[in-house]
Motif scaffolding. Structure first.
Motif, PDB file in Angstrom:
ATOM      1  N   LYS A 153       0.867  -1.184   0.000  1.00 38.62           N
ATOM      2  CA  LYS A 153       0.000   0.000   0.000  1.00 38.62           C
ATOM      3  C   LYS A 153       0.897   1.225   0.000  1.00 38.62           C
ATOM      4  O   LYS A 153       1.751   1.379   0.877  1.00 38.62           O
ATOM      5  N   SER A 154       0.736   2.101  -0.978  1.00 35.77           N
ATOM      6  CA  SER A 154       1.494   3.350  -1.029  1.00 35.77           C
ATOM      7  C   SER A 154       0.771   4.409  -0.209  1.00 35.77           C
ATOM      8  O   SER A 154      -0.441   4.574  -0.327  1.00 35.77           O
ATOM      9  N   ILE A 155       1.538   5.101   0.623  1.00 34.39           N
ATOM     10  CA  ILE A 155       0.976   6.154   1.465  1.00 34.39           C
ATOM     11  C   ILE A 155       1.717   7.438   1.122  1.00 34.39           C
ATOM     12  O   ILE A 155       2.938   7.496   1.217  1.00 34.39           O
ATOM     13  N   SER A 156       0.973   8.462   0.725  1.00 37.64           N
ATOM     14  CA  SER A 156       1.574   9.738   0.307  1.00 37.64           C
ATOM     15  C   SER A 156       1.508  10.763   1.432  1.00 37.64           C
ATOM     16  O   SER A 156       0.833  10.549   2.440  1.00 37.64           O
ATOM     17  N   ALA A 157       2.176  11.881   1.219  1.00 36.89           N
ATOM     18  CA  ALA A 157       2.194  12.963   2.206  1.00 36.89           C
ATOM     19  C   ALA A 157       0.767  13.397   2.525  1.00 36.89           C
ATOM     20  O   ALA A 157      -0.077  13.514   1.645  1.00 36.89           O
ATOM     21  N   GLY A 158       0.494  13.627   3.817  1.00 37.72           N
ATOM     22  CA  GLY A 158      -0.829  14.056   4.254  1.00 37.72           C
ATOM     23  C   GLY A 158      -1.785  12.904   4.501  1.00 37.72           C
ATOM     24  O   GLY A 158      -2.964  13.140   4.758  1.00 37.72           O
ATOM     25  N   GLN A 159      -1.316  11.664   4.444  1.00 33.68           N
ATOM     26  CA  GLN A 159      -2.182  10.513   4.682  1.00 33.68           C
ATOM     27  C   GLN A 159      -1.748   9.764   5.936  1.00 33.68           C
ATOM     28  O   GLN A 159      -0.561   9.721   6.272  1.00 33.68           O
ATOM     29  N   ARG A 160      -2.727   9.159   6.592  1.00 38.97           N
ATOM     30  CA  ARG A 160      -2.479   8.319   7.755  1.00 38.97           C
ATOM     31  C   ARG A 160      -3.200   7.001   7.538  1.00 38.97           C
ATOM     32  O   ARG A 160      -4.351   6.976   7.092  1.00 38.97           O
ATOM     33  N   VAL A 161      -2.513   5.904   7.853  1.00 42.08           N
ATOM     34  CA  VAL A 161      -3.096   4.571   7.722  1.00 42.08           C
ATOM     35  C   VAL A 161      -2.947   3.861   9.063  1.00 42.08           C
ATOM     36  O   VAL A 161      -1.847   3.767   9.602  1.00 42.08           O
ATOM     37  N   ASP A 162      -4.069   3.372   9.591  1.00 33.94           N
ATOM     38  CA  ASP A 162      -4.075   2.591  10.825  1.00 33.94           C
ATOM     39  C   ASP A 162      -4.181   1.123  10.445  1.00 33.94           C
ATOM     40  O   ASP A 162      -4.872   0.765   9.482  1.00 33.94           O
ATOM     41  N   PHE A 163      -3.520   0.266  11.235  1.00 32.94           N
ATOM     42  CA  PHE A 163      -3.522  -1.161  10.927  1.00 32.94           C
ATOM     43  C   PHE A 163      -3.488  -1.973  12.201  1.00 32.94           C
ATOM     44  O   PHE A 163      -3.103  -1.485  13.269  1.00 32.94           O
ATOM     45  N   ASP A 164      -3.937  -3.230  12.095  1.00 30.75           N
ATOM     46  CA  ASP A 164      -3.738  -4.187  13.175  1.00 30.75           C
ATOM     47  C   ASP A 164      -2.870  -5.303  12.620  1.00 30.75           C
ATOM     48  O   ASP A 164      -2.290  -5.148  11.545  1.00 30.75           O
ATOM     49  N   SER A 165      -2.779  -6.420  13.291  1.00 26.79           N
ATOM     50  CA  SER A 165      -1.874  -7.475  12.842  1.00 26.79           C
ATOM     51  C   SER A 165      -2.372  -8.194  11.587  1.00 26.79           C
ATOM     52  O   SER A 165      -1.615  -8.947  10.977  1.00 26.79           O
ATOM     53  N   LYS A 166      -3.628  -7.949  11.179  1.00 23.31           N
ATOM     54  CA  LYS A 166      -4.188  -8.671  10.034  1.00 23.31           C
ATOM     55  C   LYS A 166      -4.517  -7.809   8.832  1.00 23.31           C
ATOM     56  O   LYS A 166      -4.480  -8.268   7.706  1.00 23.31           O
ATOM     57  N   GLN A 167      -4.864  -6.526   9.063  1.00 23.03           N
ATOM     58  CA  GLN A 167      -5.369  -5.716   7.957  1.00 23.03           C
ATOM     59  C   GLN A 167      -5.250  -4.220   8.248  1.00 23.03           C
ATOM     60  O   GLN A 167      -4.975  -3.820   9.373  1.00 23.03           O
ATOM     61  N   ILE A 168      -5.520  -3.443   7.213  1.00 23.47           N
ATOM     62  CA  ILE A 168      -5.612  -1.991   7.371  1.00 23.47           C
ATOM     63  C   ILE A 168      -6.992  -1.704   7.937  1.00 23.47           C
ATOM     64  O   ILE A 168      -8.002  -2.172   7.411  1.00 23.47           O
ATOM     65  N   THR A 169      -7.041  -0.942   9.031  1.00 24.97           N
ATOM     66  CA  THR A 169      -8.327  -0.700   9.685  1.00 24.97           C
ATOM     67  C   THR A 169      -8.923   0.669   9.350  1.00 24.97           C
ATOM     68  O   THR A 169     -10.134   0.833   9.428  1.00 24.97           O
ATOM     69  N   ALA A 170      -8.083   1.652   9.011  1.00 23.75           N
ATOM     70  CA  ALA A 170      -8.609   2.979   8.685  1.00 23.75           C
ATOM     71  C   ALA A 170      -7.591   3.768   7.873  1.00 23.75           C
ATOM     72  O   ALA A 170      -6.384   3.552   7.987  1.00 23.75           O
ATOM     73  N   GLU A 171      -8.121   4.666   7.033  1.00 26.53           N
ATOM     74  CA  GLU A 171      -7.285   5.596   6.269  1.00 26.53           C
ATOM     75  C   GLU A 171      -7.884   6.975   6.425  1.00 26.53           C
ATOM     76  O   GLU A 171      -9.104   7.134   6.403  1.00 26.53           O
ATOM     77  N   SER A 172      -7.017   7.980   6.599  1.00 23.07           N
ATOM     78  CA  SER A 172      -7.524   9.335   6.759  1.00 23.07           C
ATOM     79  C   SER A 172      -6.477  10.345   6.313  1.00 23.07           C
ATOM     80  O   SER A 172      -5.314  10.009   6.125  1.00 23.07           O
ATOM     81  N   SER A 173      -6.929  11.591   6.178  1.00 24.84           N
ATOM     82  CA  SER A 173      -6.010  12.688   5.887  1.00 24.84           C
ATOM     83  C   SER A 173      -5.508  13.242   7.215  1.00 24.84           C
ATOM     84  O   SER A 173      -6.203  13.172   8.232  1.00 24.84           O
ATOM     85  N   ILE A 174      -4.310  13.810   7.185  1.00 22.54           N
ATOM     86  CA  ILE A 174      -3.715  14.335   8.410  1.00 22.54           C
ATOM     87  C   ILE A 174      -2.850  15.535   8.049  1.00 22.54           C
ATOM     88  O   ILE A 174      -2.255  15.589   6.973  1.00 22.54           O
ATOM     89  N   THR A 175      -2.816  16.497   8.946  1.00 29.14           N
ATOM     90  CA  THR A 175      -1.960  17.662   8.711  1.00 29.14           C
ATOM     91  C   THR A 175      -0.554  17.364   9.222  1.00 29.14           C
ATOM     92  O   THR A 175      -0.359  16.508  10.089  1.00 29.14           O
ATOM     93  N   ASP A 176       0.407  18.100   8.701  1.00 22.12           N
ATOM     94  CA  ASP A 176       1.810  17.892   9.072  1.00 22.12           C
ATOM     95  C   ASP A 176       2.034  18.128  10.567  1.00 22.12           C
ATOM     96  O   ASP A 176       2.820  17.440  11.207  1.00 22.12           O
ATOM     97  N   SER A 177       1.314  19.085  11.150  1.00 24.31           N
ATOM     98  CA  SER A 177       1.493  19.384  12.578  1.00 24.31           C
ATOM     99  C   SER A 177       0.955  18.271  13.477  1.00 24.31           C
ATOM    100  O   SER A 177       1.320  18.187  14.648  1.00 24.31           O
TER     101      SER A 177
END
Length: 186
Positions: A153-177
């Protein structure tokens, strides 16, 4: 008694002298062994240097791996670092920010491991958090690749990806701060 060999008459030596090749066998064999051992220096890789870094509850730590790769550990964090041609870091607990933002063509790729998840970063800035059997990756600059059970999974600037031991659980936008905000408080 004379022995005729290729038209040359030779007298058999009955004194028990060794043939000429036996005289040179062991010196030549030693030279061959030394050359093989010497040549193996170029085949066998250099030893890996593994370091353990840990911060106390009121301590931050800045680690420079190479001139173009730095790591910042938050308080109460632990990291196992292997310094090699392609450096590897395993986040054991807490939060860390990785900066590999060198734009040169020969920039090194950093591999970060969190449990079963591998994160590959080259010319990027990203934060990694371990929490509850998983974690999250947030990218502030560049792009990283996250590999979970063979799926990339490619993750670009401004993105956040949450995961557990089996899968990706959430994707969201995030600010640099919001990516490793403790870096501003140090």
């Amino acid at each position: 008694r004379p022995i005729l060999t290729l038209g040359v008459c030779a007298v058999a030596d009955s004194s028990g002298a060794k043939p000429w090749w036996k005289k040179y066998f062991f010196p030549v064999l030693s030279i061959v062994v030394i050359m093989l051992v010497g040549g193996s220096i170029f085949i066998v890789p250099p030893p890996l240097v593994t370091e353990y870094h840990e911060t106390k509850p009121d301590q931050y730590q800045h680690i420079t791996i190479q001139p173009d790769i730095t790591i910042e550990l938050d308080t109460g964090s632990a990291l196992m670092l292997t310094r090699s041609q392609s450096p590897k870091a395993e986040l054991l607990r807490g939060t860390a920010y990785f900066d590999t933002r060198n734009k040169s063509a020969d920039a090194r790729q950093l591999e970060v491991t969190v449990g079963d998840v591998r994160i590959l970063g080259k010319s990027a800035g990203f934060g990694v958090i371990i929490a509850n059997q998983g974690g999250s990756v947030a990218v502030s600059a560049g792009q990283v690749e996250m590999i979970l059970h063979g799926q990339g999974k490619s993750i670009s600037a401004g993105q956040r990806v949450d995961f557990d031991s089996k899968q990706i659980t959430a994707e969201s936008s995030i600010t640099d701060s919001d990516i490793a905000p403790w870096r501003q408080r140090k």
